[in-house]
Design a protein around this motif. Structure first.
Motif, PDB file in Angstrom:
ATOM      1  N   ARG A  92       0.838  -1.199   0.000  1.00  0.00           N
ATOM      2  CA  ARG A  92       0.000   0.000   0.000  1.00  0.00           C
ATOM      3  C   ARG A  92       0.877   1.254   0.000  1.00  0.00           C
ATOM      4  NH1 ARG A  92      -4.296  -1.771   4.729  1.00  0.00           N
ATOM      5  NH2 ARG A  92      -5.424  -3.351   3.507  1.00  0.00           N
ATOM      6  N   PRO A  93       0.543   2.247  -0.802  1.00  0.00           N
ATOM      7  CA  PRO A  93       1.386   3.450  -0.886  1.00  0.00           C
ATOM      8  C   PRO A  93       1.401   4.279   0.388  1.00  0.00           C
ATOM      9  CG  PRO A  93      -0.641   3.727  -2.145  1.00  0.00           C
ATOM     10  CD  PRO A  93      -0.591   2.286  -1.745  1.00  0.00           C
ATOM     11  N   ASN A  94       0.291   4.316   1.110  1.00  0.00           N
ATOM     12  CA  ASN A  94       0.203   5.134   2.319  1.00  0.00           C
ATOM     13  C   ASN A  94       0.352   4.255   3.555  1.00  0.00           C
ATOM     14  OD1 ASN A  94      -0.202   7.337   4.012  1.00  0.00           O
ATOM     15  ND2 ASN A  94      -2.424   7.069   4.030  1.00  0.00           N
ATOM     16  N   GLN A  95       1.596   3.994   3.943  1.00  0.00           N
ATOM     17  CA  GLN A  95       1.878   3.141   5.087  1.00  0.00           C
ATOM     18  C   GLN A  95       1.934   3.985   6.362  1.00  0.00           C
ATOM     19  OE1 GLN A  95       2.416  -0.306   5.236  1.00  0.00           O
ATOM     20  NE2 GLN A  95       1.793  -0.470   3.098  1.00  0.00           N
ATOM     21  N   VAL A  96       0.960   3.808   7.248  1.00  0.00           N
ATOM     22  CA  VAL A  96       0.911   4.537   8.513  1.00  0.00           C
ATOM     23  C   VAL A  96       0.572   3.580   9.644  1.00  0.00           C
ATOM     24  CG1 VAL A  96       0.283   6.765   7.498  1.00  0.00           C
ATOM     25  CG2 VAL A  96      -1.518   5.138   8.142  1.00  0.00           C
ATOM     26  N   ILE A  97       0.791   4.043  10.870  1.00  0.00           N
ATOM     27  CA  ILE A  97       0.503   3.248  12.061  1.00  0.00           C
ATOM     28  C   ILE A  97      -0.792   3.763  12.680  1.00  0.00           C
ATOM     29  CG2 ILE A  97       1.332   2.532  14.337  1.00  0.00           C
ATOM     30  CD1 ILE A  97       4.198   3.148  13.266  1.00  0.00           C
ATOM     31  N   LYS A 135      -8.348   1.291  25.373  1.00  0.00           N
ATOM     32  CA  LYS A 135      -8.399   2.102  24.162  1.00  0.00           C
ATOM     33  C   LYS A 135      -7.865   3.501  24.439  1.00  0.00           C
ATOM     34  CE  LYS A 135     -11.584   3.765  20.593  1.00  0.00           C
ATOM     35  NZ  LYS A 135     -12.986   3.773  20.099  1.00  0.00           N
ATOM     36  N   ARG A 136      -8.172   4.026  25.619  1.00  0.00           N
ATOM     37  CA  ARG A 136      -7.703   5.366  25.982  1.00  0.00           C
ATOM     38  C   ARG A 136      -6.184   5.414  26.062  1.00  0.00           C
ATOM     39  NH1 ARG A 136      -9.315   8.816  31.470  1.00  0.00           N
ATOM     40  NH2 ARG A 136      -7.847  10.531  31.115  1.00  0.00           N
ATOM     41  N   GLU A 137      -5.577   4.384  26.643  1.00  0.00           N
ATOM     42  CA  GLU A 137      -4.116   4.353  26.751  1.00  0.00           C
ATOM     43  C   GLU A 137      -3.464   4.309  25.374  1.00  0.00           C
ATOM     44  OE1 GLU A 137      -3.146   2.065  30.925  1.00  0.00           O
ATOM     45  OE2 GLU A 137      -4.081   0.905  29.328  1.00  0.00           O
ATOM     46  N   VAL A 138      -4.050   3.545  24.468  1.00  0.00           N
ATOM     47  CA  VAL A 138      -3.514   3.458  23.105  1.00  0.00           C
ATOM     48  C   VAL A 138      -3.622   4.804  22.400  1.00  0.00           C
ATOM     49  CG1 VAL A 138      -3.832   2.421  20.833  1.00  0.00           C
ATOM     50  CG2 VAL A 138      -3.943   0.989  22.868  1.00  0.00           C
ATOM     51  N   LEU A 139      -4.764   5.468  22.540  1.00  0.00           N
ATOM     52  CA  LEU A 139      -4.956   6.771  21.906  1.00  0.00           C
ATOM     53  C   LEU A 139      -3.993   7.809  22.471  1.00  0.00           C
ATOM     54  CD1 LEU A 139      -8.856   6.921  21.637  1.00  0.00           C
ATOM     55  CD2 LEU A 139      -7.209   6.530  19.796  1.00  0.00           C
ATOM     56  N   VAL A 156       2.750  11.254  19.552  1.00  0.00           N
ATOM     57  CA  VAL A 156       3.540  11.292  18.318  1.00  0.00           C
ATOM     58  C   VAL A 156       2.842  12.066  17.200  1.00  0.00           C
ATOM     59  CG1 VAL A 156       4.871   9.841  16.732  1.00  0.00           C
ATOM     60  CG2 VAL A 156       4.247   8.952  18.984  1.00  0.00           C
ATOM     61  N   ASP A 157       1.535  12.134  17.252  1.00  0.00           N
ATOM     62  CA  ASP A 157       0.705  12.628  16.153  1.00  0.00           C
ATOM     63  C   ASP A 157       0.738  14.156  16.055  1.00  0.00           C
ATOM     64  OD1 ASP A 157      -1.136  12.850  14.124  1.00  0.00           O
ATOM     65  OD2 ASP A 157      -2.881  12.468  15.409  1.00  0.00           O
ATOM     66  N   GLU A 158       1.724  14.686  15.343  1.00  0.00           N
ATOM     67  CA  GLU A 158       1.914  16.128  15.252  1.00  0.00           C
ATOM     68  C   GLU A 158       0.815  16.818  14.447  1.00  0.00           C
ATOM     69  OE1 GLU A 158       4.332  17.988  16.781  1.00  0.00           O
ATOM     70  OE2 GLU A 158       4.889  16.130  17.804  1.00  0.00           O
ATOM     71  N   ASN A 159       0.305  16.170  13.408  1.00  0.00           N
ATOM     72  CA  ASN A 159      -0.706  16.823  12.567  1.00  0.00           C
ATOM     73  C   ASN A 159      -2.137  16.421  12.938  1.00  0.00           C
ATOM     74  OD1 ASN A 159      -0.901  14.231  11.571  1.00  0.00           O
ATOM     75  ND2 ASN A 159      -0.026  14.718   9.558  1.00  0.00           N
ATOM     76  N   LEU A 160      -2.276  15.669  14.040  1.00  0.00           N
ATOM     77  CA  LEU A 160      -3.588  15.346  14.610  1.00  0.00           C
ATOM     78  C   LEU A 160      -4.524  14.634  13.631  1.00  0.00           C
ATOM     79  CD1 LEU A 160      -4.232  18.646  16.616  1.00  0.00           C
ATOM     80  CD2 LEU A 160      -3.155  16.519  17.404  1.00  0.00           C
ATOM     81  N   ASP A 161      -3.966  13.715  12.826  1.00  0.00           N
ATOM     82  CA  ASP A 161      -4.814  12.935  11.923  1.00  0.00           C
ATOM     83  C   ASP A 161      -5.087  11.536  12.466  1.00  0.00           C
ATOM     84  OD1 ASP A 161      -2.310  11.875  11.628  1.00  0.00           O
ATOM     85  OD2 ASP A 161      -2.263  12.005   9.429  1.00  0.00           O
ATOM     86  N   GLU A 162      -4.667  11.302  13.723  1.00  0.00           N
ATOM     87  CA  GLU A 162      -4.944  10.068  14.466  1.00  0.00           C
ATOM     88  C   GLU A 162      -4.200   8.852  13.925  1.00  0.00           C
ATOM     89  OE1 GLU A 162      -9.168   9.603  14.767  1.00  0.00           O
ATOM     90  OE2 GLU A 162      -9.402  11.368  16.053  1.00  0.00           O
ATOM     91  N   VAL A 163      -3.172   9.086  13.135  1.00  0.00           N
ATOM     92  CA  VAL A 163      -2.271   8.018  12.711  1.00  0.00           C
ATOM     93  C   VAL A 163      -0.839   8.560  12.817  1.00  0.00           C
ATOM     94  CG1 VAL A 163      -3.937   6.923  11.167  1.00  0.00           C
ATOM     95  CG2 VAL A 163      -2.380   8.666  10.261  1.00  0.00           C
ATOM     96  N   ILE A 164       0.129   7.656  12.723  1.00  0.00           N
ATOM     97  CA  ILE A 164       1.542   8.038  12.821  1.00  0.00           C
ATOM     98  C   ILE A 164       2.219   7.759  11.488  1.00  0.00           C
ATOM     99  CG2 ILE A 164       3.748   7.581  13.965  1.00  0.00           C
ATOM    100  CD1 ILE A 164       2.134   6.666  16.411  1.00  0.00           C
TER     101      ILE A 164
END
Length: 282
Positions: A109-114, A132-136, A142-150
């Motif tokens: 996949r071209p868009n590889q994110v965590i 779930k809260r701890e994971v979020l 790490v999520d500088e642009n706040l798109d909920e992925v890394i």
């Protein structure tokens, strides 16, 4: 309350090895503070974590199927009915081909994110129960642009901030997971002395490497390393996190801010609260 503001220089991180250009930063410059051996290991962990929850659903079926196929083709099955044996071999071969193709599609996949589900899957595989809260919250670190992925740039930036943190205030829950997986080169869910030495030497040199190993494998006293298990002694993820969190607390108390607080006789400060505020002030 305590508010910590840090200004970090712009850092250009190398892209995936297949797309690396001649414009990548000079490893000797201030903008490339991750050692090459660490950067290579960092890429390995990032690639592993991307879409991990989906990949594990496939490998949980694929790996046993491969093991079964190997057994069916072994001399141990020579006395079995040849027709029945071949039917099972053909069926398993088709399944393995299909699952392998699905796995390759995910990895291409071209868009590889965590994603949060990938972090949760990695923690579960290491025996760590998390809400779930701890994971979020780990993603939020790490999520500088706040798109909920890394993405890769965020992944590298978080790593660099933590390896150069001198205050003990940098949010480090996600970093601790990544660092453990970097050390765990053979992916057996354990970190050994042999596995850590190469990375610690690249980062700290011989003298500090031995001190760091003593903290991880010999306790906070920095005493002699207890050699247990394979590969010169091993620790699991829970033991590793306990050791590094104690080290981080010690770092905070020995930092300029920590000493100032203690000198003024103020109440004991929870570094986790300061970390949250520090992240919010970037």
């Amino acid at each position: 309350g305590i508010f910590v503001v840090r200004v970090w220089p712009f850092v250009c991180y190398p892209p995936a090895p297949s797309t690396m250009s001649s414009d990548s930063p000079d490893p000797s410059s201030d903008s490339a503070l991750i050692a090459p051996v660490e950067l290579q290991a960092l890429r390995r962990v990032y690639d592993y974590l991307c879409n991990l929850s989906e990949k594990l659903k496939i490998t949980e079926k694929l790996d046993p199927a491969k093991a079964r196929l190997a057994l069916l083709r072994s001399p141990e099955m020579a006395d079995e009915d040849e027709v029945v044996l071949q039917m099972e071999i053909n069926s398993l071969s088709c399944d393995i081909e299909s699952w392998s193709h699905s796995l390759s599609e995910i990895e291409r996949r071209p868009n590889q994110v965590i994603r949060p589900s990938d972090v949760a899957a990695a923690l579960k595989k290491l025996g760590k129960k998390t809400s779930k809260r701890e994971v979020l919250e780990m993603i939020w670190e790490v999520d500088e642009n706040l798109d909920e992925v890394i993405d890769w740039d965020e992944f590298c930036l978080n790593f660099q901030r933590n390896i150069h943190d001198k205050s003990g205030l940098e949010p480090a829950n996600f970093y601790n997971l990544v660092q453990f997986m970097i050390y765990d080169a053979n992916s057996n869910g354990m970190v050994s002395i042999d596995e850590t030495m190469k990375m610690l030497y690249a980062r700290y040199g011989r003298e500090l490497m031995e001190e760091k190993i003593s903290y991880l494998f010999g306790g906070m006293s920095g005493g002699a390393v207890t050699e247990e298990g394979r590969e010169g002694g091993e620790i699991n993820y829970a033991t590793y996190v306990e050791a590094v969190e104690k080290t981080q607390m010690k770092m905070f108390h020995e930092s300029e801010l920590g000493r100032t607080i203690l000198a003024k006789g103020k109440r004991k400060v929870d570094p986790n609260l300061a970390k949250t505020r520090a992240k919010g002030k970037r």
